[in-house]
Scaffold this active site. Structure first.
Site, short mmCIF file in Angstrom:
data_model
loop_
_atom_site.label_atom_id
_atom_site.label_comp_id
_atom_site.label_asym_id
_atom_site.label_seq_id
_atom_site.Cartn_x
_atom_site.Cartn_y
_atom_site.Cartn_z
N ASP A 125 9.06 2.30 17.34
CA ASP A 125 8.72 2.97 16.08
C ASP A 125 9.91 2.76 15.16
O ASP A 125 10.98 3.35 15.35
CB ASP A 125 8.48 4.46 16.33
CG ASP A 125 8.18 5.21 15.03
OD1 ASP A 125 8.23 4.58 13.94
OD2 ASP A 125 7.89 6.41 15.10
N ILE A 151 0.69 -10.26 9.46
CA ILE A 151 1.80 -11.15 9.11
C ILE A 151 2.84 -11.21 10.24
O ILE A 151 3.37 -12.28 10.54
CB ILE A 151 2.44 -10.68 7.78
CG1 ILE A 151 1.42 -10.84 6.63
CG2 ILE A 151 3.73 -11.44 7.48
CD1 ILE A 151 1.81 -10.14 5.32
N GLY A 169 6.33 -4.98 13.70
CA GLY A 169 4.94 -5.06 13.24
C GLY A 169 4.26 -6.30 13.80
O GLY A 169 3.35 -6.86 13.20
N SER A 198 8.17 2.32 -1.99
CA SER A 198 8.83 1.87 -0.75
C SER A 198 9.15 0.38 -0.82
O SER A 198 10.21 -0.07 -0.39
CB SER A 198 7.96 2.18 0.48
OG SER A 198 6.84 1.32 0.56
N LYS A 199 8.23 -0.40 -1.39
CA LYS A 199 8.42 -1.85 -1.41
C LYS A 199 9.42 -2.28 -2.47
O LYS A 199 10.13 -3.28 -2.29
CB LYS A 199 7.06 -2.54 -1.62
CG LYS A 199 6.12 -2.36 -0.43
CD LYS A 199 6.71 -2.92 0.85
CE LYS A 199 5.77 -2.89 2.03
NZ LYS A 199 6.33 -3.49 3.25
N TYR A 255 3.56 3.58 -1.67
CA TYR A 255 3.74 2.23 -1.13
C TYR A 255 4.56 1.36 -2.09
O TYR A 255 5.50 0.67 -1.67
CB TYR A 255 2.36 1.62 -0.89
CG TYR A 255 2.36 0.25 -0.26
CD1 TYR A 255 2.59 0.09 1.10
CD2 TYR A 255 2.13 -0.89 -1.03
CE1 TYR A 255 2.58 -1.17 1.69
CE2 TYR A 255 2.12 -2.15 -0.46
CZ TYR A 255 2.35 -2.29 0.90
OH TYR A 255 2.34 -3.55 1.46
P1 NAP Z 1 -0.98 -4.93 9.56
O1 NAP Z 1 -1.94 -6.01 9.95
O2 NAP Z 1 -1.47 -3.54 9.44
O3 NAP Z 1 0.26 -4.99 10.57
C1 NAP Z 1 1.31 -4.07 10.52
C2 NAP Z 1 1.75 -3.76 11.94
O4 NAP Z 1 2.87 -2.86 11.87
C3 NAP Z 1 0.66 -3.04 12.75
O5 NAP Z 1 0.58 -3.58 14.05
C4 NAP Z 1 1.17 -1.61 12.77
O6 NAP Z 1 0.70 -0.84 13.84
C5 NAP Z 1 2.65 -1.83 12.84
N1 NAP Z 1 3.40 -0.62 12.52
C6 NAP Z 1 3.06 0.36 11.65
N2 NAP Z 1 3.97 1.33 11.65
C7 NAP Z 1 4.92 0.97 12.55
C8 NAP Z 1 6.11 1.59 13.01
N3 NAP Z 1 6.51 2.80 12.57
N4 NAP Z 1 6.87 0.93 13.92
C9 NAP Z 1 6.47 -0.27 14.40
N5 NAP Z 1 5.33 -0.88 14.03
C10 NAP Z 1 4.56 -0.28 13.11
O7 NAP Z 1 -0.31 -5.25 8.15
P2 NAP Z 1 0.13 -6.65 7.50
O8 NAP Z 1 -0.79 -6.91 6.39
O9 NAP Z 1 0.41 -7.67 8.53
O10 NAP Z 1 1.50 -6.17 6.86
C11 NAP Z 1 2.76 -6.62 7.32
C12 NAP Z 1 3.79 -6.33 6.25
O11 NAP Z 1 3.42 -7.03 5.06
C13 NAP Z 1 3.82 -4.84 5.86
O12 NAP Z 1 5.15 -4.47 5.60
C14 NAP Z 1 3.01 -4.80 4.59
O13 NAP Z 1 3.36 -3.72 3.77
C15 NAP Z 1 3.35 -6.14 3.97
N6 NAP Z 1 2.39 -6.62 3.00
C16 NAP Z 1 1.10 -6.88 3.36
C17 NAP Z 1 0.21 -7.33 2.39
C18 NAP Z 1 -1.22 -7.64 2.68
O14 NAP Z 1 -1.97 -7.92 1.73
N7 NAP Z 1 -1.67 -7.64 3.91
C19 NAP Z 1 0.65 -7.53 1.08
C20 NAP Z 1 1.97 -7.27 0.77
C21 NAP Z 1 2.83 -6.82 1.74
P3 NAP Z 1 -0.61 0.09 13.58
O15 NAP Z 1 -1.76 -0.87 13.50
O16 NAP Z 1 -0.61 0.97 14.77
O17 NAP Z 1 -0.37 0.81 12.29
#
Ligand code: NAP
Length: 254
Positions: free
Chosen positions: A70, A19, A14, A167-168, A164
């Site tokens: 992926d 993050i 990701g 999963s978490k 979600y």
């Molecule tokens: P983000 O900005 O959407 O980044 C997630 C990245 O993962 C995106 O580049 C996405 O690509 C990529 N991704 C999605 N599915 C994938 C796959 N099958 N294989 C490889 N890469 C994949 O989200 P983020 O906020 O940084 O989140 C990062 C982690 O923190 C996640 O696990 C999220 O659940 C967790 N989290 C986030 C928050 C928050 O408030 N932001 C809070 C709690 C937990 P696409 O853009 O193409 O989908």
């Protein structure tokens, strides 16, 4: 470059956004060679070209690399481990599982497809990466640190996020079990539970919902990706050498 992570390979999934991108930035600052993996290759490349320590301001990405991945597809994960073994000879000793998606809806309206896709990426994806790279570390007899990313909603639930939050919660339980199994190989596994962090993922949350959520955050604001990345960096480093199987909130007190 002087830092605790010099000479260490770090795999971040990701890595093309939010993050994961911030984790690449902070780990490279500490001297790690970063493998930025994302299903969006261009975004991962952008991360290493413009956000890693060595690369900032130039097109030179040094030993860092971007890879399309992926996490929910075991073939893609196997291709990754083989490619990295040819390219670097040693397995990554730092693994950050940041790939994740949301497909929010009321439970009564949630489709089976949206349920499955979220479980496949967030839970199965974390499992496939952990299993594959822990195996590679154990075979190479190197110590390591795996940092998984759960969410505070995995603890408390959240309206519209049955899939979600499940999963978490699974990522937390899986981390605790992996930590118990992998300790004998000197591989630590910990999990970070972010609250509401200012990334593209949160941009999909309606403003009204965001406002009511912010009222429950004592610090009164969203977190930044960097504030999560600094904790990831600590857990990846030897400074946390006796922390194993831990779940740590980064929520501003939510
Ligand atoms: P983000 O900005 O959407 O980044 C997630 C990245 O993962 C995106 O580049 C996405 O690509 C990529 N991704 C999605 N599915 C994938 C796959 N099958 N294989 C490889 N890469 C994949 O989200 P983020 O906020 O940084 O989140 C990062 C982690 O923190 C996640 O696990 C999220 O659940 C967790 N989290 C986030 C928050 C928050 O408030 N932001 C809070 C709690 C937990 P696409 O853009 O193409 O989908």
């Amino acid at each position: 470059m002087v830092g605790w992570a010099v000479g260490r390979l770090a795999l971040v999934t990701g890595a093309g956004s939010g993050i994961g991108r911030a984790a690449c930035q902070v780990l490279s600052r500490e001297g790690a060679t970063v493998i930025a993996a994302d299903r969006n290759y261009d975004a991962a490349l952008e991360t290493i070209k413009t956000h890693t320590a060595l690369a900032s301001g130039s097109n030179d990405v040094g030993e860092h690399c971007a890879i399309e991945l992926d996490v929910a597809d075991s073939k893609s994960v196997q291709n990754l481990v083989q490619t990295l073994s040819k390219q670097y000879r040693v397995p990554p000793r730092i693994i950050v599982n940041s790939a994740g998606i949301t497909r929010d809806n009321w439970m009564l309206k949630l489709s089976e497809e949206d349920y499955e896709s979220v479980l496949n990426v967030n839970l199965k994806g974390t499992f496939l990466i952990m299993q594959t790279f822990a195996k590679a570390m154990a075979e190479a007899k190197v110590s390591g640190s795996i940092v998984n990313i759960s969410s505070i909603v995995g603890k408390y639930g959240n309206i519209g996020q049955t899939n979600y939050s499940a999963s978490k919660a699974g990522v937390v339980a899986m981390t605790q079990t992996a930590a118990k199994e992998l300790g004998k190989f000197n591989i630590r596994v910990n999990v970070v539970l972010p609250g509401f962090i200012d990334t593209p993922m949160v941009k999909t949350v309606p403003d009204k919902v965001k406002e009511s959520l912010l009222k429950m955050v004592p610090l009164g604001r969203l977190g930044t990706p960097n504030e999560v990345a600094e904790l990831i960096m600590f857990l990846a480093s030897d400074k946390s050498s006796f922390i194993n199987g831990a779940s740590i909130d980064v929520t501003g007190g939510y």
